[in-house]
Structure formats: C-alpha cells, structure tokens
Scaffold this motif. Structure first.
Motif, mmCIF file in Angstrom:
data_model
loop_
_atom_site.group_PDB
_atom_site.id
_atom_site.type_symbol
_atom_site.label_atom_id
_atom_site.label_comp_id
_atom_site.label_asym_id
_atom_site.label_seq_id
_atom_site.Cartn_x
_atom_site.Cartn_y
_atom_site.Cartn_z
ATOM 1 N N SER A 1 53.503 34.349 10.962
ATOM 2 C CA SER A 1 54.561 34.307 9.944
ATOM 3 C C SER A 1 54.039 34.687 8.562
ATOM 4 N N ILE A 2 52.731 34.583 8.359
ATOM 5 C CA ILE A 2 52.156 34.968 7.062
ATOM 6 C C ILE A 2 52.409 36.452 6.767
ATOM 7 N N LEU A 3 52.585 37.255 7.820
ATOM 8 C CA LEU A 3 52.869 38.679 7.622
ATOM 9 C C LEU A 3 54.197 38.868 6.896
ATOM 10 N N LEU A 4 55.164 37.998 7.157
ATOM 11 C CA LEU A 4 56.468 38.076 6.480
ATOM 12 C C LEU A 4 56.309 37.910 4.974
ATOM 13 N N LYS A 5 55.381 37.041 4.553
ATOM 14 C CA LYS A 5 55.132 36.830 3.118
ATOM 15 C C LYS A 5 54.551 38.080 2.464
ATOM 16 N N LEU A 6 53.954 38.954 3.266
ATOM 17 C CA LEU A 6 53.394 40.209 2.747
ATOM 18 C C LEU A 6 54.427 41.339 2.791
ATOM 19 N N GLY A 7 55.644 41.008 3.232
ATOM 20 C CA GLY A 7 56.689 42.032 3.323
ATOM 21 C C GLY A 7 56.616 42.856 4.586
ATOM 22 N N LEU A 8 55.890 42.341 5.581
ATOM 23 C CA LEU A 8 55.727 43.064 6.849
ATOM 24 C C LEU A 8 56.653 42.474 7.907
ATOM 25 N N GLN A 9 57.010 43.290 8.864
ATOM 26 C CA GLN A 9 57.853 42.856 9.982
ATOM 27 C C GLN A 9 56.955 42.378 11.123
ATOM 28 N N LEU A 10 57.407 41.374 11.837
ATOM 29 C CA LEU A 10 56.646 40.881 12.989
ATOM 30 C C LEU A 10 56.889 41.781 14.190
ATOM 31 N N THR A 11 55.863 41.910 15.000
ATOM 32 C CA THR A 11 55.961 42.668 16.249
ATOM 33 C C THR A 11 55.228 41.884 17.328
ATOM 34 N N PRO A 12 55.733 41.900 18.556
ATOM 35 C CA PRO A 12 55.033 41.177 19.624
ATOM 36 C C PRO A 12 53.727 41.873 20.039
ATOM 37 N N PHE A 13 53.499 43.094 19.539
ATOM 38 C CA PHE A 13 52.347 43.869 20.001
ATOM 39 C C PHE A 13 51.090 43.676 19.158
ATOM 40 N N TRP A 14 51.240 43.116 17.938
ATOM 41 C CA TRP A 14 50.082 42.898 17.060
ATOM 42 C C TRP A 14 50.198 41.539 16.421
ATOM 43 N N PRO A 15 49.113 40.762 16.354
ATOM 44 C CA PRO A 15 47.783 41.175 16.777
ATOM 45 C C PRO A 15 47.618 41.152 18.298
ATOM 46 N N ASP A 16 46.963 42.182 18.790
ATOM 47 C CA ASP A 16 46.622 42.216 20.216
ATOM 48 C C ASP A 16 45.261 41.542 20.396
ATOM 49 N N GLN A 17 44.790 41.454 21.626
ATOM 50 C CA GLN A 17 43.537 40.731 21.890
ATOM 51 C C GLN A 17 42.361 41.375 21.165
ATOM 52 N N GLU A 18 42.364 42.707 21.071
ATOM 53 C CA GLU A 18 41.264 43.397 20.379
ATOM 54 C C GLU A 18 41.220 42.980 18.907
ATOM 55 N N ALA A 19 42.394 42.891 18.269
ATOM 56 C CA ALA A 19 42.442 42.457 16.863
ATOM 57 C C ALA A 19 41.973 41.013 16.734
ATOM 58 N N ILE A 20 42.460 40.144 17.610
ATOM 59 C CA ILE A 20 42.076 38.727 17.570
ATOM 60 C C ILE A 20 40.563 38.582 17.720
ATOM 61 N N ASP A 21 39.972 39.390 18.613
ATOM 62 C CA ASP A 21 38.516 39.351 18.807
ATOM 63 C C ASP A 21 37.768 39.837 17.567
ATOM 64 N N THR A 22 38.418 40.670 16.747
ATOM 65 C CA THR A 22 37.789 41.231 15.546
ATOM 66 C C THR A 22 37.912 40.300 14.340
ATOM 67 N N PHE A 23 38.909 39.421 14.330
ATOM 68 C CA PHE A 23 39.147 38.555 13.167
ATOM 69 C C PHE A 23 37.902 37.782 12.705
ATOM 70 N N PRO A 24 37.104 37.175 13.607
ATOM 71 C CA PRO A 24 35.911 36.460 13.111
ATOM 72 C C PRO A 24 34.941 37.382 12.359
ATOM 73 N N LYS A 25 34.799 38.627 12.795
ATOM 74 C CA LYS A 25 33.919 39.571 12.088
ATOM 75 C C LYS A 25 34.502 39.903 10.717
ATOM 76 N N ILE A 26 35.825 40.084 10.646
ATOM 77 C CA ILE A 26 36.488 40.372 9.373
ATOM 78 C C ILE A 26 36.291 39.193 8.419
ATOM 79 N N ILE A 27 36.477 37.989 8.924
ATOM 80 C CA ILE A 27 36.301 36.778 8.110
ATOM 81 C C ILE A 27 34.865 36.700 7.595
ATOM 82 N N LYS A 28 33.892 36.963 8.472
ATOM 83 C CA LYS A 28 32.478 36.911 8.080
ATOM 84 C C LYS A 28 32.211 37.902 6.943
ATOM 85 N N ASN A 29 32.738 39.136 7.060
ATOM 86 C CA ASN A 29 32.540 40.134 5.999
ATOM 87 C C ASN A 29 33.222 39.717 4.702
#
Length: 178
Positions: free
Chosen positions: A30-58
């Motif tokens: 739902s945080i995407l809505l605060k950024l003015g983005l529309q929700l989609t059932p396709f994102w985040p996909d598993q590949e994105a979810i697996d990448t989030f810890p690396k993004i957070i670390k950076n």
C-alpha cells in the motif's frame, strides 16, 4: 546529493528509499499508493523480494540515495511498477559502477529492460568520476545478454556461470600518452 527520478519515453525510474523498501519487504504494497503508483498483483515478484535485502543494505551505506542505488521501474502510462533496476553502489576506485535490472514476466520482451538500462547508463555517464559501467549475467540468460549487447556493452570475461560485461563512458576522451 539527493537523487531524482529518471524519465525515459515509456518509463519512470523511481529511486528506492529505505522506508519504501522495508515496507515492501514486510509485504505491505500500500505504500506504493502514497507514491502515486497503482498496485499490481505482478510486482513485487519473488525476484524483487529476493533483491530487497541487497537494496536495503546499499541504502544503509549512504545518508540518502545518491542515484547509484536501485530504482523501481514504473510504466508511465499505467503508473504500475514493472520491475527494478539500478546500480550496486557508488563507483569503485576505477570509476566503475555495476548495473542490474529485472522486469516482471508479464512485461518482458517489450524493450523495457533495455529502456531502463539506457536511462541508467545515460544518467551515470553524466556523473563525475564514472568511467565505465559493468554488468554480469548468467551464462544461460540470453535475453539479458541481448539487452547488454544492444546497450553497447562488450563481453570481458566468461566463467562457468557468468558473463561479465563492460562499456566505457563515451563522454570521456581516451588519454594519449607521449
């Protein structure tokens, strides 16, 4: 240096920030809505979810995003996130930054990966100290290799698992020694 979104013909690359990435990792889109983005059932996909810890670390390594972290790839017309792309941190001692990208399956084979990568490389080559962009892709990832070739990258090395790629900043004149 605060970073801005990068605009291309069909995409907006919106920088990840810690709050958004942590919230997405916790499963709250739902945080995407605060950024003015529309929700989609396709994102985040598993590949994105697996990448989030690396993004957070950076992101935790810098006071605020510098532009050399990751971006959400937003389809301009629908304002939905169709992937993520970005760099794996600030330029190294040789002035190199490593690029990566992932587009959801539902949006693949439409040139979005190449368009996102071009937007990122154009931005990076305008930043001081960036001499080259590198990438790596799995040996069997032919679609990613095609994107890197179209981007203008050259193969540097190949291992049993990966192909490493590199392109030099076209804005820099090669030094001529006498």
């Amino acid at each position: 240096m605060s970073t801005q979104s990068i605009y291309t013909d069909r995409l907006i690359l919106v920088p990840f920030i810690l709050e958004v990435t942590n919230t997405l990792l916790a499963g709250d889109t739902s945080i995407l809505l605060k950024l003015g983005l529309q929700l989609t059932p396709f994102w985040p996909d598993q590949e994105a979810i697996d990448t989030f810890p690396k993004i957070i670390k950076n992101l935790e390594l810098v006071q605020e995003p510098t532009g050399f972290e990751s971006y959400m790839v937003v389809h301009r017309e629908s304002m939905t996130v169709i992937g993520d792309a970005g760099f794996k941190g600030l330029p190294n001692a040789d002035g190199e930054v490593d690029i990566g990208y992932a587009i959801i399956a539902q949006a693949q084979n439409r040139g979005y990966g190449l368009e996102a990568a071009k937007g990122l490389t154009n931005w990076a080559f305008q930043q001081p100290g960036v001499k080259a962009i590198t990438a790596r892709c799995l040996l069997e990832n032919a679609p990613s290799a095609r994107v890197l070739i179209k981007l203008g990258m050259q193969q540097v090395t190949t291992t049993e698992e990966f192909i490493r790629w590199k392109m030099f900043n076209p804005n820099l004149q090669p030094s001529i020694s006498n």
